[in-house]
Design a protein around this motif. Structure first.
Motif, PDB file in Angstrom:
ATOM      1  N   LEU A  96      77.776 -37.733  25.898  1.00  0.00           N
ATOM      2  CA  LEU A  96      77.949 -37.256  27.261  1.00  0.00           C
ATOM      3  C   LEU A  96      77.746 -35.751  27.377  1.00  0.00           C
ATOM      4  O   LEU A  96      77.117 -35.275  28.332  1.00  0.00           O
ATOM      5  CB  LEU A  96      79.362 -37.645  27.747  1.00  0.00           C
ATOM      6  N   SER A  97      78.266 -34.995  26.398  1.00  0.00           N
ATOM      7  CA  SER A  97      78.185 -33.537  26.523  1.00  0.00           C
ATOM      8  C   SER A  97      76.725 -33.083  26.598  1.00  0.00           C
ATOM      9  O   SER A  97      76.368 -32.226  27.409  1.00  0.00           O
ATOM     10  CB  SER A  97      78.899 -32.870  25.338  1.00  0.00           C
ATOM     11  N   HIS A  98      75.882 -33.678  25.776  1.00  0.00           N
ATOM     12  CA  HIS A  98      74.461 -33.321  25.788  1.00  0.00           C
ATOM     13  C   HIS A  98      73.795 -33.806  27.071  1.00  0.00           C
ATOM     14  O   HIS A  98      72.920 -33.130  27.637  1.00  0.00           O
ATOM     15  CB  HIS A  98      73.780 -33.925  24.552  1.00  0.00           C
ATOM     16  N   THR A  99      74.206 -34.980  27.533  1.00  0.00           N
ATOM     17  CA  THR A  99      73.671 -35.503  28.796  1.00  0.00           C
ATOM     18  C   THR A  99      73.974 -34.529  29.941  1.00  0.00           C
ATOM     19  O   THR A  99      73.121 -34.260  30.792  1.00  0.00           O
ATOM     20  CB  THR A  99      74.305 -36.880  29.106  1.00  0.00           C
ATOM     21  N   ARG A 100      75.192 -34.016  29.949  1.00  0.00           N
ATOM     22  CA  ARG A 100      75.562 -33.062  31.008  1.00  0.00           C
ATOM     23  C   ARG A 100      74.681 -31.814  30.971  1.00  0.00           C
ATOM     24  O   ARG A 100      74.308 -31.291  32.017  1.00  0.00           O
ATOM     25  CB  ARG A 100      77.041 -32.664  30.851  1.00  0.00           C
ATOM     26  N   GLU A 101      74.356 -31.359  29.755  1.00  0.00           N
ATOM     27  CA  GLU A 101      73.436 -30.210  29.651  1.00  0.00           C
ATOM     28  C   GLU A 101      72.090 -30.537  30.284  1.00  0.00           C
ATOM     29  O   GLU A 101      71.493 -29.706  30.974  1.00  0.00           O
ATOM     30  CB  GLU A 101      73.197 -29.848  28.178  1.00  0.00           C
ATOM     31  N   GLY A 102      71.632 -31.762  30.034  1.00  0.00           N
ATOM     32  CA  GLY A 102      70.349 -32.182  30.597  1.00  0.00           C
ATOM     33  C   GLY A 102      70.391 -32.233  32.117  1.00  0.00           C
ATOM     34  O   GLY A 102      69.441 -31.825  32.799  1.00  0.00           O
ATOM     35  N   VAL A 103      71.496 -32.723  32.636  1.00  0.00           N
ATOM     36  CA  VAL A 103      71.653 -32.776  34.099  1.00  0.00           C
ATOM     37  C   VAL A 103      71.580 -31.357  34.678  1.00  0.00           C
ATOM     38  O   VAL A 103      70.882 -31.103  35.677  1.00  0.00           O
ATOM     39  CB  VAL A 103      73.000 -33.439  34.475  1.00  0.00           C
ATOM     40  N   ALA A 104      72.272 -30.435  34.024  1.00  0.00           N
ATOM     41  CA  ALA A 104      72.284 -29.047  34.517  1.00  0.00           C
ATOM     42  C   ALA A 104      70.876 -28.453  34.509  1.00  0.00           C
ATOM     43  O   ALA A 104      70.457 -27.778  35.464  1.00  0.00           O
ATOM     44  CB  ALA A 104      73.238 -28.207  33.668  1.00  0.00           C
ATOM     45  N   LEU A 105      70.139 -28.708  33.428  1.00  0.00           N
ATOM     46  CA  LEU A 105      68.770 -28.208  33.329  1.00  0.00           C
ATOM     47  C   LEU A 105      67.867 -28.809  34.403  1.00  0.00           C
ATOM     48  O   LEU A 105      67.059 -28.113  35.015  1.00  0.00           O
ATOM     49  CB  LEU A 105      68.174 -28.571  31.967  1.00  0.00           C
ATOM     50  N   ALA A 106      67.999 -30.118  34.605  1.00  0.00           N
ATOM     51  CA  ALA A 106      67.172 -30.801  35.613  1.00  0.00           C
ATOM     52  C   ALA A 106      67.432 -30.224  36.992  1.00  0.00           C
ATOM     53  O   ALA A 106      66.505 -30.032  37.799  1.00  0.00           O
ATOM     54  CB  ALA A 106      67.464 -32.303  35.600  1.00  0.00           C
ATOM     55  N   LYS A 107      68.697 -29.929  37.258  1.00  0.00           N
ATOM     56  CA  LYS A 107      69.031 -29.327  38.567  1.00  0.00           C
ATOM     57  C   LYS A 107      68.507 -27.890  38.653  1.00  0.00           C
ATOM     58  O   LYS A 107      67.919 -27.502  39.660  1.00  0.00           O
ATOM     59  CB  LYS A 107      70.557 -29.345  38.761  1.00  0.00           C
ATOM     60  N   ARG A 108      68.729 -27.127  37.586  1.00  0.00           N
ATOM     61  CA  ARG A 108      68.330 -25.717  37.601  1.00  0.00           C
ATOM     62  C   ARG A 108      66.836 -25.575  37.875  1.00  0.00           C
ATOM     63  O   ARG A 108      66.416 -24.775  38.710  1.00  0.00           O
ATOM     64  CB  ARG A 108      68.662 -25.074  36.240  1.00  0.00           C
ATOM     65  N   ASP A 109      66.037 -26.453  37.196  1.00  0.00           N
ATOM     66  CA  ASP A 109      64.594 -26.321  37.318  1.00  0.00           C
ATOM     67  C   ASP A 109      64.001 -27.248  38.381  1.00  0.00           C
ATOM     68  O   ASP A 109      62.777 -27.316  38.535  1.00  0.00           O
ATOM     69  CB  ASP A 109      63.920 -26.583  35.959  1.00  0.00           C
ATOM     70  N   GLN A 110      64.859 -27.929  39.087  1.00  0.00           N
ATOM     71  CA  GLN A 110      64.417 -28.810  40.183  1.00  0.00           C
ATOM     72  C   GLN A 110      63.240 -29.691  39.776  1.00  0.00           C
ATOM     73  O   GLN A 110      62.214 -29.744  40.463  1.00  0.00           O
ATOM     74  CB  GLN A 110      64.065 -27.967  41.417  1.00  0.00           C
ATOM     75  N   VAL A 111      63.394 -30.352  38.645  1.00  0.00           N
ATOM     76  CA  VAL A 111      62.324 -31.250  38.198  1.00  0.00           C
ATOM     77  C   VAL A 111      62.266 -32.472  39.115  1.00  0.00           C
ATOM     78  O   VAL A 111      63.250 -32.827  39.778  1.00  0.00           O
ATOM     79  CB  VAL A 111      62.540 -31.697  36.735  1.00  0.00           C
ATOM     80  N   GLU A 112      61.115 -33.092  39.134  1.00  0.00           N
ATOM     81  CA  GLU A 112      60.906 -34.252  40.028  1.00  0.00           C
ATOM     82  C   GLU A 112      60.982 -35.587  39.296  1.00  0.00           C
ATOM     83  O   GLU A 112      60.990 -36.649  39.935  1.00  0.00           O
ATOM     84  CB  GLU A 112      59.528 -34.133  40.711  1.00  0.00           C
ATOM     85  N   ALA A 113      60.972 -35.515  37.979  1.00  0.00           N
ATOM     86  CA  ALA A 113      61.054 -36.749  37.186  1.00  0.00           C
ATOM     87  C   ALA A 113      61.576 -36.405  35.804  1.00  0.00           C
ATOM     88  O   ALA A 113      61.549 -35.249  35.382  1.00  0.00           O
ATOM     89  CB  ALA A 113      59.672 -37.402  37.069  1.00  0.00           C
TER      90      ALA A 113
END
Lengths: 381, 381
Positions: free
Chosen positions: A75-92
């Motif tokens: 989960l901890s690593h997943t949360r990092e990924g979520v933060a990155l996806a939001k920060r960079d506003q990725v589309e997929a």
């Protein structure tokens, strides 16, 4: 036959070098920026990561890289990924790896479109939307490339829980069986166990009388055994690797349970509890749990166990069929006893306690109180 | 295993009374006006048409009715449907009926979005778009509910040709097996033959060595035989009707050929030529052609015929397997000789001539010149 809905919209592109199509598939879907999720060394060393990155660049697709997914994703690593996806506003989310990478990618896809902590979706909150997920698969085993499941472990609470949602079916999954030729034989064995377990859960726990689905399951198991034996003798056996890969996908894409009614996943429930605590490979845990559970469960569904023995191994009794499967696990060097995974028998109560939580979440708590789970695990001592 | 793409996005909703969901499914897809395509008497007499219309009304969905589809749907009627769809600017085609109704509905969906005559898409023009198709199935046989095929006959030119396009996969198909309980036993037999023929074409004409697909095919055939026998003894056998229905869907939804490489449809090719001229039920034509073709083809792939005989009938020779299948067709009262369908042997050359055109269109003209087709048909005299 029972009522069901079957809807599996994932596009599978299967064959050598097909990862070269990932850029055009993303472009066709209107994607201009992705989070590329991957694991540890293998995709870097093999050059696959560089090839995918070059392909994205050539297609003009922006990319944030996010490596380091564990083989039991946390989960901890997943949360990092979520933060990155939001920060960079990725589309997929683009997952490049095996089932663990895909599972974490799906969880990130859900978390990226929510204000809530992503763990909430693992403990009951319904998924209402997710970023589209694309995958390039490097390990045939979990079926994650063509289903709506994601399993992630909360290391703090020792909970290995899952999301099941139509929103996380991959849009496109690319399956190049050549990428699996270098998978070590022990992991190939664990993958074979996983695929077999996926189809056997429903096969034994449903009501009897859905013969089409029985036959699909038997065809899948026979093919897994046949192709695994070929791979064990020749790890780069191209036809066997390819057939194994597609078979593993079909083992958990919704096909075999369609129409079988109620069924349950007791072996996965117990194994998730084990690997939440011990970080053993999922398939290795399953090859310990499955024969034990089968020995315990056989008397509850003797005709189906007799059918299994006859169809898969040409044997005349359910017990002989269980013994034959266990022996096959031994032959491919997947563990069948707790001690082989360095799990002390004195920990059985701890595992059973953990599994009971999952049993309740999965609606089979009444069938599997912790005393019963412990009884099953004692058959694997 | 060979390279392939598998992408079957059709949502299947299976079970009793599920046709009551059609309005909500259309609404969920944003559809407000449909062309409702159906056949002749059965859906009117059964009350199904009224139930569907009431459901559409309750969901606020506008509807233009278009009945009269033939059991071998014809181009002239398809053109009328296209004109209606354009006139009323419908947003989707809703097919209520069996495979013929679904096939014509798909053709209308293509024609409705084109300025060209719809027949052009049957003789080579690529389909680039189509209105979304929704279906409520009343006859299990053709698999049209979960594939991208449409077969229509041009009565003037005596051509029974097809469209194959990803654009005509139904968005949603509703399969209520109870709607099939009243299907007459002769049509049930023809449907069984059709489903078996769908999977046997690839099984025998592909290269050997794709065992997973062989096992899927064998599971489908065994289930068709088992459930048909049950239905013949008890036409409203609910479990058998249900299992038969889903099995027929899987027999032509892309699952069994995925990964088998090149294969061909010689039996459908010859039968389409027959029913283009004689308007016999497709399955009845197939039960005449299939044993004849198998007798002719067996020497070209003896090991697969031996496998077929052993797996399906427990017999030791390919020839015995062919005889057993032919005998089973006789048992379920599907014709196995041309004379049973009142087709004179003197017409063989005429049928062969017609089939040769299709052989060329399907890229197997070299294998099937008209002399060869005539030779095969003479085995059905």
């Amino acid at each position: 036959m029972f009522d069901f809905t079957f809807h599996n919209p994932t596009k599978i592109i299967f064959g050598a070098d097909k990862e070269s199509l990932i850029g055009s598939e993303l472009t066709a879907a209107g994607i201009t920026k992705v989070l590329l999720v991957y694991g540890r060394n293998s995709v870097v060393k093999s050059g696959l990561l560089d090839r995918v990155l070059a392909n994205l660049t050539a297609s003009g697709i922006g990319c944030t890289q996010f490596g380091g997914v564990d083989s039991n994703p946390v989960l901890s690593h997943t949360r990092e990924g979520v933060a990155l996806a939001k920060r960079d506003q990725v589309e997929a989310i683009l997952a490049v790896g095996g089932g663990s990478v895909l599972d974490e990618a799906k969880a990130i896809a859900v978390g990226a479109l929510s204000d809530k902590d992503v763990w909430q979706f693992f403990v009951g909150k319904e998924v209402e939307r997710a970023l589209p997920v694309f995958t390039v698969l490097t390990l045939a085993a979990t079926g994650s490339e063509m289903n709506g499941n994601s399993v992630v472990t909360n290391a703090e609470t020792k909970q290995k829980y899952n999301i099941a949602s139509p929103h996380v079916y991959p849009k496109v999954s690319i399956l190049n069986p050549e990428l699996t030729h270098s998978v070590p034989l022990n992991y190939t064995a664990y993958s074979a166990v996983d695929a077999i377990a996926h189809v056997l859960e429903g096969y034994f726990t449903k009501e009897p009388g859905t013969h089409l689905q029985d036959r699909l399951v038997e065809g899948i198991i026979k093919t897994v055994i046949e192709t695994t034996d070929l791979i064990m003798a020749e790890p780069s056996h191209a036809k066997a690797r390819a057939s194994f890969m597609w078979t593993a996908t079909l083992a958990l894409n919704g096909l075999t349970p369609a129409g079988i009614g109620e069924y349950s996943f007791p072996n996965h429930m117990i194994e998730h509890a084990m690997s939440a605590i011990y970080n053993i490979p999922h398939g290795a845990g399953l090859s310990i749990v499955l024969p034990a559970w089968m020995k315990w469960y056989e008397a509850k569904n003797p005709s189906q166990f007799a059918r299994f023995a006859k169809e898969i191994f040409g044997l005349d009794s359910g017990k002989a069929g269980i013994a034959a499967l266990e022996q096959w696990f031994v032959t491919i060097k997947s563990p069948v006893r707790l001690a082989e995974a360095e799990i002390p028998a004195t920990d059985i109560e701890k595992i059973a306690e953990n599994a009971e939580g999952l049993a309740k979440q999965w609606g089979i708590g009444g069938l599997y109180p912790k005393e019963t789970i412990a009884e099953i695990l004692r058959l694997a001592v």
